[in-house]
Scaffold this motif. Structure first.
Motif, PDB file in Angstrom:
ATOM      1  N   ARG A   1       0.866  -1.175   0.000  1.00 29.30           N
ATOM      2  CA  ARG A   1       0.000   0.000   0.000  1.00 29.30           C
ATOM      3  C   ARG A   1       0.903   1.225   0.000  1.00 29.30           C
ATOM      4  O   ARG A   1       1.712   1.406   0.900  1.00 29.30           O
TER       5      ARG A   1
ATOM      6  N   THR B   1      -2.777   4.592  -1.699  1.00 33.43           N
ATOM      7  CA  THR B   1      -3.473   4.952  -0.477  1.00 33.43           C
ATOM      8  C   THR B   1      -4.452   6.102  -0.745  1.00 33.43           C
ATOM      9  O   THR B   1      -4.415   6.761  -1.782  1.00 33.43           O
TER      10      THR B   1
ATOM     11  N   GLU C   1      -4.716   4.953   7.604  1.00 37.99           N
ATOM     12  CA  GLU C   1      -4.114   3.698   7.175  1.00 37.99           C
ATOM     13  C   GLU C   1      -4.606   2.484   7.957  1.00 37.99           C
ATOM     14  O   GLU C   1      -4.570   1.367   7.426  1.00 37.99           O
TER      15      GLU C   1
ATOM     16  N   ASP D   1      -8.352   1.832   6.394  1.00 37.52           N
ATOM     17  CA  ASP D   1      -8.209   1.475   4.984  1.00 37.52           C
ATOM     18  C   ASP D   1      -7.427   0.181   4.813  1.00 37.52           C
ATOM     19  O   ASP D   1      -7.736  -0.641   3.930  1.00 37.52           O
TER      20      ASP D   1
ATOM     21  N   VAL E   1       2.219   1.390   7.092  1.00 38.06           N
ATOM     22  CA  VAL E   1       0.856   0.896   6.886  1.00 38.06           C
ATOM     23  C   VAL E   1       0.719  -0.554   7.350  1.00 38.06           C
ATOM     24  O   VAL E   1      -0.385  -0.993   7.695  1.00 38.06           O
TER      25      VAL E   1
END
Length: 541
Positions: free
Chosen positions: A58, A87, A103, A106, A135
């Motif tokens: 990511r 991202t 983060e 998501d 992340v």
């Protein structure tokens, strides 16, 4: 495309791939819980890609080009299928890019989505450097069972908070990074960044600093304004701090760091937390800065060795938990832990006339120098992350010739001296102003009198006009000082622009406009035994 494959193979010193024939599915929609849709690309072998272990990356820097290609292609050619996701708010992904803050949610939503895809097999590893490592830590305590390993490079679980310490604000990295990401999606972004590097460096001299973002790029940056307004322990940064998640990680972790990396102290802290909790963790630290090629070489090798083995429910080739490059000796060595056993703290005391020795100094007058923030002591080499700036080991001759830098040097060493572990200094100090900084650097002086930096650190004082002991935490290191060399300690009051120059007034860093020069004193008498404290295997005579 095969030319790119061959170039990456050579760059990363990889064995030949299983295949160079890849297929890329672009702009896959990955829905988030709040309705935002993030975009991802899936790289896989043209035949037989479905069901392979998945490597998840990511990234806020785009899914193609120089940032992503050398990370994705080697894995997809050698046993993984790879999902690389932009991202939130970057390169086509929905929502607004608010660095670091989204983060966790998501990342968890992305993990859930990946495991439900028809091409997904039975296992996944998390991979990436810097922001791409952060992340991973953001979700590390809530990983689904399909995740089998994490490979985290030059990163840590509280990314950027080290820079924002109230007692040592590191200006250069968050400012340069904020400028970079603000313009990264403009046309010709990389040439613009290269051409604008000197303007960004000049902007760091702006007073007040709250205007520096406009000076650097012609517009405001919410992130840079937040960096200037909030210290590391402010509630504003709570969502960036995932240190409390580290001990709850249940998958094996491989960490790759560098002795001159901006995130090294936090990365070592994370490794220690994993080991203290009984988790499987291995650590590799090389002689690298943040963007050194060796980081990419080693991280990719770990993904294909450590990561792929765990993804296949196999054990990777056995090696020691800690592998360190010992500088000075210029070789890799294996150890059972960090810090390694057998290295006892030894004090090297500052003496008058620039001497440094194991015994304490006798009665002596303090040494003095004048620090002027209008002509700040510069940062030279070391822990840097700025376009066009050399990081790591450099010649310190010019720096040490400045009148605002004190040096203390041992006699010529009769035997090799090996220093591995945490390094600190206790400097008895007084300033003519209440607000002042103490910067300490450890150096190796060779037979030709060339002084090379090993590690360093800074602390900001708020009652500096009273004689007191300033305890400075330097970057950890692994270094062998060779017989015939000398050990040197530098003491000064800054390393600009790595650290913000101390204006001497106590004004907030964002709004300070006045610069006051200060007269500084460093003491080394029996009542004020200033010393460097080194973890040493070989005693120093």
């Amino acid at each position: 495309m095969n030319l790119g494959s061959h170039l990456i193979q050579r760059l990363l010193r990889l064995p030949p791939p299983i295949t160079r024939d890849l297929v890329v599915e672009r702009d896959l929609d990955v829905p988030m819980r709040d309705g935002a849709v993030l975009l991802a690309d899936r790289w896989a072998p043209k035949s037989g890609g479905d069901g392979l272990p998945t490597a998840l990356l990511r990234i806020p820097y785009g899914r193609a080009g120089m940032a992503a290609g050398p990370m994705v292609r080697p894995l997809a050619e050698r046993g993984f299928q790879v999902l690389i996701q932009s991202t939130r708010g970057t390169f086509g992904s929905g929502g607004t890019f608010d660095p670091f803050r989204h983060e966790r949610e998501d990342g968890l939503d992305t993990l859930e989505w990946v495991t439900k895809q028809p091409w997904f097999g039975e296992s996944m590893v998390l991979f990436g450097m810097s922001y791409l490592g952060f992340v991973q830590w953001a979700v590390a305590d809530r990983l689904p069972p399909q995740v089998k390993a994490m490979i985290v490079s030059v990163s840590e679980s509280a990314l950027s908070l080290e820079f924002l310490r109230k007692d040592g604000f590191s200006l250069e990295v968050p400012f340069d990074w904020g400028v970079m990401v603000a313009g990264q999606e403009r046309r010709w972004a990389i040439p613009r960044q290269l051409l604008g590097a000197k303007r960004v460096q000049r902007a760091l001299y702006t007073l007040p600093l709250s205007q520096a973002d406009v000076a650097a790029m012609g517009c405001r940056s919410d992130y840079i304004q937040d960096v200037l307004a909030h210290d590391a322990d402010a509630p504003h940064w709570e969502l960036l701090d995932h240190r409390h998640r580290v001990a709850d990680v249940t998958v094996p972790v491989s960490s790759v760091g560098g002795w001159y990396d901006i995130f090294l102290p936090g990365q070592l802290r994370d490794h220690q937390a994993l080991r203290a909790a009984g988790r499987e963790s291995r650590l590799t630290v090389g002689p690298w800065a943040h963007v050194s090629r060796g980081v990419g070489v080693t991280a990719t090798a770990e993904a294909l060795d450590f990561g792929l083995a765990h993804a296949r429910s196999e054990q990777p080739p056995e090696r020691a938990p800690v592998r360190l490059f010992v500088m000075g000796e210029e070789t890799w060595r294996d150890f059972p832990s960090w810090p390694p056993p057998g290295y006892a703290p030894q004090r090297l005391h500052l003496h008058p006339a620039g001497a440094l020795a194991a015994d304490a100094a006798g009665e002596s007058a303090p040494d003095g120098y004048r620090y002027d923030p209008a002509d700040p002591t510069p940062a030279v080499g070391g822990v840097r992350l700025a376009t066009g700036i050399k990081a790591g080991r450099v010649d310190n001759t010019g720096l040490e010739a400045r009148p605002d830098v004190l040096t203390y040097t041992t006699a010529t060493l009769d035997t090799d001296v090996e220093v591995i572990g945490e390094v600190s200094a206790e400097i008895w100090f007084r300033s003519s102003l209440p607000c002042a900084d103490v910067f300490v650097r450890l150096c190796d002086v060779d037979e030709k009198d060339r002084s090379t930096n090993v590690c360093d650190g800074l602390i900001s004082l708020t009652e500096a006009d009273r004689t007191a002991c300033a305890t400075v935490r330097l970057w950890p290191t692994a270094y062998r000082f060779r017989r015939g060399h000398r050990i040197r300690v530098q003491v000064s009051s800054g390393a600009f622009p790595r650290y913000n120059r101390n204006p001497g007034t106590g004004e907030p860093r964002a709004t300070a406009t006045t610069l006051r020069a200060a007269d500084q004193e460093v003491f080394h008498d029996p009542e004020h035994p200033s010393a460097m404290i080194l973890p040493v295997r070989q005693p120093i005579d």
